[in-house]
Design a protein around this motif. Structure first.
Motif, PDB file in Angstrom:
ATOM      1  N   HIS A   1       2.282   1.815  -3.447  1.00 18.96           N
ATOM      2  CA  HIS A   1       1.228   2.270  -4.353  1.00 18.96           C
ATOM      3  C   HIS A   1       0.919   3.748  -4.119  1.00 18.96           C
ATOM      4  O   HIS A   1       0.800   4.534  -5.078  1.00 18.96           O
ATOM      5  CB  HIS A   1      -0.032   1.428  -4.142  1.00 18.96           C
ATOM      6  CG  HIS A   1      -1.047   1.598  -5.228  1.00 18.96           C
ATOM      7  ND1 HIS A   1      -2.268   0.957  -5.213  1.00 18.96           N
ATOM      8  CD2 HIS A   1      -1.059   2.358  -6.352  1.00 18.96           C
ATOM      9  CE1 HIS A   1      -2.954   1.312  -6.280  1.00 18.96           C
ATOM     10  NE2 HIS A   1      -2.239   2.166  -6.980  1.00 18.96           N
TER      11      HIS A   1
ATOM     12  N   SER B   1       0.827  -1.203   0.000  1.00 24.70           N
ATOM     13  CA  SER B   1       0.000   0.000   0.000  1.00 24.70           C
ATOM     14  C   SER B   1       0.865   1.258   0.000  1.00 24.70           C
ATOM     15  O   SER B   1       0.558   2.235  -0.694  1.00 24.70           O
ATOM     16  CB  SER B   1      -0.924   0.003   1.225  1.00 24.70           C
ATOM     17  OG  SER B   1      -1.840  -1.071   1.179  1.00 24.70           O
TER      18      SER B   1
ATOM     19  N   VAL C   1      -6.190   3.280  -0.656  1.00 23.98           N
ATOM     20  CA  VAL C   1      -4.792   2.832  -0.607  1.00 23.98           C
ATOM     21  C   VAL C   1      -4.134   3.275   0.695  1.00 23.98           C
ATOM     22  O   VAL C   1      -3.445   2.494   1.357  1.00 23.98           O
ATOM     23  CB  VAL C   1      -4.013   3.387  -1.821  1.00 23.98           C
ATOM     24  CG1 VAL C   1      -2.525   3.079  -1.679  1.00 23.98           C
ATOM     25  CG2 VAL C   1      -4.546   2.782  -3.113  1.00 23.98           C
TER      26      VAL C   1
END
Length: 223
Positions: A128, A125, A174
Motif C-alpha cells: 500500500h 502495508s 500505513v
C-alpha cells in the motif's frame, strides 16, 4: 561374637533394601540432571547468543552495502545529468560518459539483498505504501511542484522530527503497519526522490537564468 552379629545384621539389612527395577534392560528410577549436562546447555546457549549478535551485525553490514550501492548509482547519475556536463566539449562529454557508464556497470555487478521477514499485515502495508509513492512519481511530469509538496508530506509522516509542512496522516498509518526495516527503506526512497527533485529544480532554474542572460545580451546588442 558381638562384632559378628553386628556385621551379619548390616549385611541382612542391605539385602532387604529395594533395588531399582529394570525395564527393557535399563534401570528405572528417578532422573537426575547431571552437572555436566547443565554446563553443556549453558555453553551452547552462550554460543547461540554470541552468534545472534554476529548475525545482526552481518545483516546491518549488508544493509549498509545496499545503501552504499544506491548512493553510488545516484551520484553517477547526477554527474551524467549535471549542468557541468552540458558545458564541455562533445569529445570530453563522450569520454566522461564512457567512464561513468563503466563505473555504473561495475556497481551493478554487486548484488546485495537483505530479505525482510514480514507477516501478512506488514506485507499488505508495504504494498500500500509503495503504491501511494508510485502514484505521485507517475505524475511528476504533470505538476512538478504539486508532486514535490505531496512527497514532502509523505516524508514528514516518516520522520520523528517536527516537519516543516503538512503530514499525510493516511500514509503515516500505513507506514506504521510496515516492518521496521521497510519503514527505513521507505524513508530512504522518499529522501532520494526529494533530492532528485531539488537537483532538477536547480537545473531548470539555472537553465532559465542562462536563457534570460542570453536574451538580455541580445537586446543590449540590438540597442
Amino acid at each position: 561374637m558381638a562384632q559378628a552379629r553386628i556385621s551379619a545384621k548390616a549385611s541382612e539389612g542391605a539385602q532387604q533394601q529395594p533395588q531399582p527395577q529394570q525395564q527393557g534392560g535399563q534401570l528405572r528410577g528417578r532422573f537426575y540432571r547431571s552437572t555436566s549436562m547443565a554446563d553443556r546447555s549453558s555453553r551452547l546457549l552462550e554460543n547461540l547468543d554470541q552468534l545472534e549478535l554476529r548475525v545482526e551485525a552481518f545483516r546491518d553490514a549488508a544493509s549498509a552495502m545496499e545503501q552504499e550501492k544506491e548512493i553510488l548509482l545516484e551520484m553517477i547519475h547526477n554527474i551524467q545529468n549535471s549542468q557541468d556536463m552540458r558545458h564541455i566539449s562533445e569529445g570530453e562529454r563522450e569520454e566522461l560518459n564512457l567512464t561513468a557508464n563503466r563505473l555504473m556497470g561495475r556497481t551493478l555487478t554487486v548484488e546485495v539483498s537483505v530479505e525482510t521477514i514480514r507477516n501478512a499485515q506488514q506485507q499488505e502495508s508495504l504494498l500500500h505504501a509503495t503504491k501511494m509513492i508510485d502514484e505521485i512519481v507517475n505524475k511528476l511530469l504533470d505538476d512538478l511542484e504539486d508532486a514535490k509538496m505531496r512527497l514532502m508530506s509523505l516524508y514528514g509522516a516518516c520522520t520523528s522530527d517536527v516537519p516543516a509542512g503538512p503530514i499525510d496522516q493516511k500514509f503515516q498509518s500505513v507506514v506504521i503497519g510496515c516492518a521496521i526495516e521497510d519503514q527505513k527503506k521507505i524513508k530512504r526512497r522518499l529522501e532520494t526522490l526529494l533530492r532528485n527533485l531539488e537537483n532538477s529544480e536547480k537545473s531548470i532554474t539555472l537553465l532559465e537564468h542562462q536563457k534570460s542572460s542570453v536574451r538580455q545580451s541580445c537586446n543590449s546588442k540590438q540597442d
